[in-house]
Design a protein around this motif. Sequence first.
Motif, PDB file in Angstrom:
ATOM      1  N   TRP A 112       0.821  -1.208   0.000  1.00  0.00           N
ATOM      2  CA  TRP A 112       0.000   0.000   0.000  1.00  0.00           C
ATOM      3  C   TRP A 112       0.855   1.257   0.000  1.00  0.00           C
ATOM      4  CZ3 TRP A 112      -4.644  -0.621  -1.513  1.00  0.00           C
ATOM      5  CH2 TRP A 112      -5.318  -1.798  -1.245  1.00  0.00           C
ATOM      6  N   ILE A 113       1.955   1.205   0.728  1.00  0.00           N
ATOM      7  CA  ILE A 113       2.879   2.347   0.764  1.00  0.00           C
ATOM      8  C   ILE A 113       3.515   2.533  -0.609  1.00  0.00           C
ATOM      9  CG2 ILE A 113       4.965   3.253   1.839  1.00  0.00           C
ATOM     10  CD1 ILE A 113       4.161   1.442   4.294  1.00  0.00           C
ATOM     11  N   ALA A 114       3.960   1.418  -1.193  1.00  0.00           N
ATOM     12  CA  ALA A 114       4.579   1.481  -2.516  1.00  0.00           C
ATOM     13  C   ALA A 114       3.590   1.968  -3.572  1.00  0.00           C
ATOM     14  CB  ALA A 114       5.139   0.117  -2.887  1.00  0.00           C
ATOM     15  N   LEU A 115       2.338   1.551  -3.453  1.00  0.00           N
ATOM     16  CA  LEU A 115       1.326   1.982  -4.412  1.00  0.00           C
ATOM     17  C   LEU A 115       1.124   3.495  -4.365  1.00  0.00           C
ATOM     18  CD1 LEU A 115      -0.907   1.162  -6.443  1.00  0.00           C
ATOM     19  CD2 LEU A 115      -2.451   1.042  -4.490  1.00  0.00           C
ATOM     20  N   ALA A 116       1.034   4.046  -3.170  1.00  0.00           N
ATOM     21  CA  ALA A 116       0.845   5.497  -3.046  1.00  0.00           C
ATOM     22  C   ALA A 116       2.067   6.252  -3.559  1.00  0.00           C
ATOM     23  CB  ALA A 116       0.556   5.866  -1.597  1.00  0.00           C
ATOM     24  N   LEU A 117       3.268   5.757  -3.267  1.00  0.00           N
ATOM     25  CA  LEU A 117       4.474   6.418  -3.771  1.00  0.00           C
ATOM     26  C   LEU A 117       4.566   6.322  -5.287  1.00  0.00           C
ATOM     27  CD1 LEU A 117       7.198   5.451  -1.156  1.00  0.00           C
ATOM     28  CD2 LEU A 117       6.218   7.707  -1.590  1.00  0.00           C
ATOM     29  N   ALA A 118       4.269   5.149  -5.826  1.00  0.00           N
ATOM     30  CA  ALA A 118       4.318   4.974  -7.283  1.00  0.00           C
ATOM     31  C   ALA A 118       3.261   5.828  -7.981  1.00  0.00           C
ATOM     32  CB  ALA A 118       4.145   3.506  -7.637  1.00  0.00           C
ATOM     33  N   ALA A 119       2.116   6.000  -7.338  1.00  0.00           N
ATOM     34  CA  ALA A 119       1.055   6.817  -7.928  1.00  0.00           C
ATOM     35  C   ALA A 119       1.417   8.293  -7.958  1.00  0.00           C
ATOM     36  CB  ALA A 119      -0.247   6.612  -7.158  1.00  0.00           C
ATOM     37  N   SER A 120       2.332   8.727  -7.102  1.00  0.00           N
ATOM     38  CA  SER A 120       2.712  10.143  -7.084  1.00  0.00           C
ATOM     39  C   SER A 120       3.679  10.507  -8.207  1.00  0.00           C
ATOM     40  CB  SER A 120       3.339  10.507  -5.730  1.00  0.00           C
ATOM     41  OG  SER A 120       4.631   9.947  -5.603  1.00  0.00           O
ATOM     42  N   PHE A 121       4.344   9.513  -8.797  1.00  0.00           N
ATOM     43  CA  PHE A 121       5.362   9.818  -9.797  1.00  0.00           C
ATOM     44  C   PHE A 121       4.792  10.301 -11.134  1.00  0.00           C
ATOM     45  CE2 PHE A 121       8.920   8.464 -12.670  1.00  0.00           C
ATOM     46  CZ  PHE A 121       9.794   9.453 -12.252  1.00  0.00           C
ATOM     47  N   PRO A 122       3.777   9.647 -11.721  1.00  0.00           N
ATOM     48  CA  PRO A 122       3.237  10.162 -12.996  1.00  0.00           C
ATOM     49  C   PRO A 122       2.689  11.592 -12.917  1.00  0.00           C
ATOM     50  CG  PRO A 122       2.565   7.899 -12.687  1.00  0.00           C
ATOM     51  CD  PRO A 122       3.209   8.327 -11.402  1.00  0.00           C
ATOM     52  N   PRO A 123       1.930  11.969 -11.866  1.00  0.00           N
ATOM     53  CA  PRO A 123       1.503  13.376 -11.807  1.00  0.00           C
ATOM     54  C   PRO A 123       2.684  14.342 -11.662  1.00  0.00           C
ATOM     55  CG  PRO A 123       0.217  12.066 -10.268  1.00  0.00           C
ATOM     56  CD  PRO A 123       1.280  11.188 -10.807  1.00  0.00           C
ATOM     57  N   HIS A 124       3.728  13.908 -10.974  1.00  0.00           N
ATOM     58  CA  HIS A 124       4.917  14.745 -10.839  1.00  0.00           C
ATOM     59  C   HIS A 124       5.559  14.978 -12.205  1.00  0.00           C
ATOM     60  CE1 HIS A 124       8.658  16.404  -9.396  1.00  0.00           C
ATOM     61  NE2 HIS A 124       9.320  15.392  -9.914  1.00  0.00           N
ATOM     62  N   LEU A 125       5.720  13.916 -12.977  1.00  0.00           N
ATOM     63  CA  LEU A 125       6.299  14.052 -14.317  1.00  0.00           C
ATOM     64  C   LEU A 125       5.403  14.892 -15.223  1.00  0.00           C
ATOM     65  CD1 LEU A 125       7.736  10.493 -15.007  1.00  0.00           C
ATOM     66  CD2 LEU A 125       8.975  12.561 -14.367  1.00  0.00           C
ATOM     67  N   ALA A 126       4.095  14.703 -15.111  1.00  0.00           N
ATOM     68  CA  ALA A 126       3.165  15.493 -15.922  1.00  0.00           C
ATOM     69  C   ALA A 126       3.258  16.973 -15.574  1.00  0.00           C
ATOM     70  CB  ALA A 126       1.746  14.982 -15.725  1.00  0.00           C
ATOM     71  N   ASP A 127       3.391  17.286 -14.287  1.00  0.00           N
ATOM     72  CA  ASP A 127       3.527  18.677 -13.865  1.00  0.00           C
ATOM     73  C   ASP A 127       4.822  19.271 -14.392  1.00  0.00           C
ATOM     74  OD1 ASP A 127       2.933  21.086 -12.433  1.00  0.00           O
ATOM     75  OD2 ASP A 127       4.334  20.422 -10.887  1.00  0.00           O
ATOM     76  N   LEU A 128       5.910  18.528 -14.299  1.00  0.00           N
ATOM     77  CA  LEU A 128       7.184  19.030 -14.825  1.00  0.00           C
ATOM     78  C   LEU A 128       7.115  19.271 -16.326  1.00  0.00           C
ATOM     79  CD1 LEU A 128       9.845  16.925 -12.900  1.00  0.00           C
ATOM     80  CD2 LEU A 128       9.236  19.320 -12.552  1.00  0.00           C
ATOM     81  N   ALA A 129       6.518  18.337 -17.062  1.00  0.00           N
ATOM     82  CA  ALA A 129       6.393  18.490 -18.508  1.00  0.00           C
ATOM     83  C   ALA A 129       5.498  19.680 -18.854  1.00  0.00           C
ATOM     84  CB  ALA A 129       5.836  17.215 -19.119  1.00  0.00           C
ATOM     85  N   ARG A 130       4.427  19.849 -18.097  1.00  0.00           N
ATOM     86  CA  ARG A 130       3.514  20.973 -18.338  1.00  0.00           C
ATOM     87  C   ARG A 130       4.204  22.304 -18.081  1.00  0.00           C
ATOM     88  NH1 ARG A 130       0.671  24.161 -15.269  1.00  0.00           N
ATOM     89  NH2 ARG A 130       1.378  23.087 -13.411  1.00  0.00           N
ATOM     90  N   ARG A 131       4.954  22.372 -16.978  1.00  0.00           N
ATOM     91  CA  ARG A 131       5.651  23.623 -16.671  1.00  0.00           C
ATOM     92  C   ARG A 131       6.757  23.906 -17.672  1.00  0.00           C
ATOM     93  NH1 ARG A 131       7.560  23.754 -10.819  1.00  0.00           N
ATOM     94  NH2 ARG A 131       7.139  21.529 -10.690  1.00  0.00           N
ATOM     95  N   ARG A 132       7.460  22.877 -18.141  1.00  0.00           N
ATOM     96  CA  ARG A 132       8.498  23.096 -19.145  1.00  0.00           C
ATOM     97  C   ARG A 132       7.879  23.608 -20.437  1.00  0.00           C
ATOM     98  NH1 ARG A 132      13.690  22.352 -19.976  1.00  0.00           N
ATOM     99  NH2 ARG A 132      14.012  21.201 -18.066  1.00  0.00           N
ATOM    100  N   GLY A 133       6.716  23.054 -20.800  1.00  0.00           N
ATOM    101  CA  GLY A 133       6.033  23.500 -22.010  1.00  0.00           C
ATOM    102  C   GLY A 133       5.543  24.935 -21.915  1.00  0.00           C
ATOM    103  N   LEU A 134       5.221  25.377 -20.713  1.00  0.00           N
ATOM    104  CA  LEU A 134       4.753  26.748 -20.511  1.00  0.00           C
ATOM    105  C   LEU A 134       5.892  27.717 -20.247  1.00  0.00           C
ATOM    106  CD1 LEU A 134       1.624  26.066 -18.278  1.00  0.00           C
ATOM    107  CD2 LEU A 134       1.684  26.621 -20.708  1.00  0.00           C
ATOM    108  N   GLY A 135       7.116  27.216 -20.161  1.00  0.00           N
ATOM    109  CA  GLY A 135       8.264  28.085 -19.954  1.00  0.00           C
ATOM    110  C   GLY A 135       8.549  28.404 -18.505  1.00  0.00           C
ATOM    111  N   TYR A 136       7.963  27.658 -17.552  1.00  0.00           N
ATOM    112  CA  TYR A 136       8.206  27.923 -16.140  1.00  0.00           C
ATOM    113  C   TYR A 136       9.554  27.412 -15.669  1.00  0.00           C
ATOM    114  CZ  TYR A 136       3.268  29.071 -15.585  1.00  0.00           C
ATOM    115  OH  TYR A 136       2.046  29.633 -15.680  1.00  0.00           O
ATOM    116  N   VAL A 137      10.024  26.340 -16.271  1.00  0.00           N
ATOM    117  CA  VAL A 137      11.270  25.722 -15.827  1.00  0.00           C
ATOM    118  C   VAL A 137      12.400  26.252 -16.685  1.00  0.00           C
ATOM    119  CG1 VAL A 137      12.493  23.551 -15.495  1.00  0.00           C
ATOM    120  CG2 VAL A 137      10.039  23.658 -15.107  1.00  0.00           C
ATOM    121  N   ARG A 138      13.383  26.846 -16.045  1.00  0.00           N
ATOM    122  CA  ARG A 138      14.534  27.351 -16.776  1.00  0.00           C
ATOM    123  C   ARG A 138      15.571  26.259 -16.889  1.00  0.00           C
ATOM    124  NH1 ARG A 138      15.960  32.262 -13.153  1.00  0.00           N
ATOM    125  NH2 ARG A 138      14.942  30.917 -11.673  1.00  0.00           N
ATOM    126  N   SER A 139      16.183  26.176 -18.034  1.00  0.00           N
ATOM    127  CA  SER A 139      17.244  25.182 -18.185  1.00  0.00           C
ATOM    128  C   SER A 139      18.475  25.660 -17.433  1.00  0.00           C
ATOM    129  CB  SER A 139      17.571  24.958 -19.658  1.00  0.00           C
ATOM    130  OG  SER A 139      18.010  26.168 -20.237  1.00  0.00           O
TER     131      SER A 139
END
Length: 94
Positions: free
Chosen positions: A45-72
């Motif tokens: 159950w712990i692993a499931l919750a941790l694993a479930a947090s990773f895809p939204p994290h990656l989606a947020d990073l990709a979304r912010r990079r696409g909008l120009g929020y993340v500086r290289s």
Amino acid sequence: MLLIEWGILTRRLGWTAWDATMRLLPGALMLLALRAALAGLAWPWIALALAASFPPHLADLARRRGLGYVRSVGRQDPANLPDPVDADQDSVLR
């Protein structure tokens, strides 16, 4: 507590509901994993919750990079770096 943070982000700071949700969702899932661990639930159950947090994290990073929020991050120009401390002096680093 996360709902209060979501409210502050959306009402006071003017974030869209989607932006606030995408920022807070990975953290909420990690807090769920912490709660499961502290409650003594089985490790899947712990692993499931941790694993479930990773895809939204990656989606947020990709979304912010696409909008120009993340500086290289790149190398700094050597001309803009501070001068090194003179090796001949016995001085304390500042």
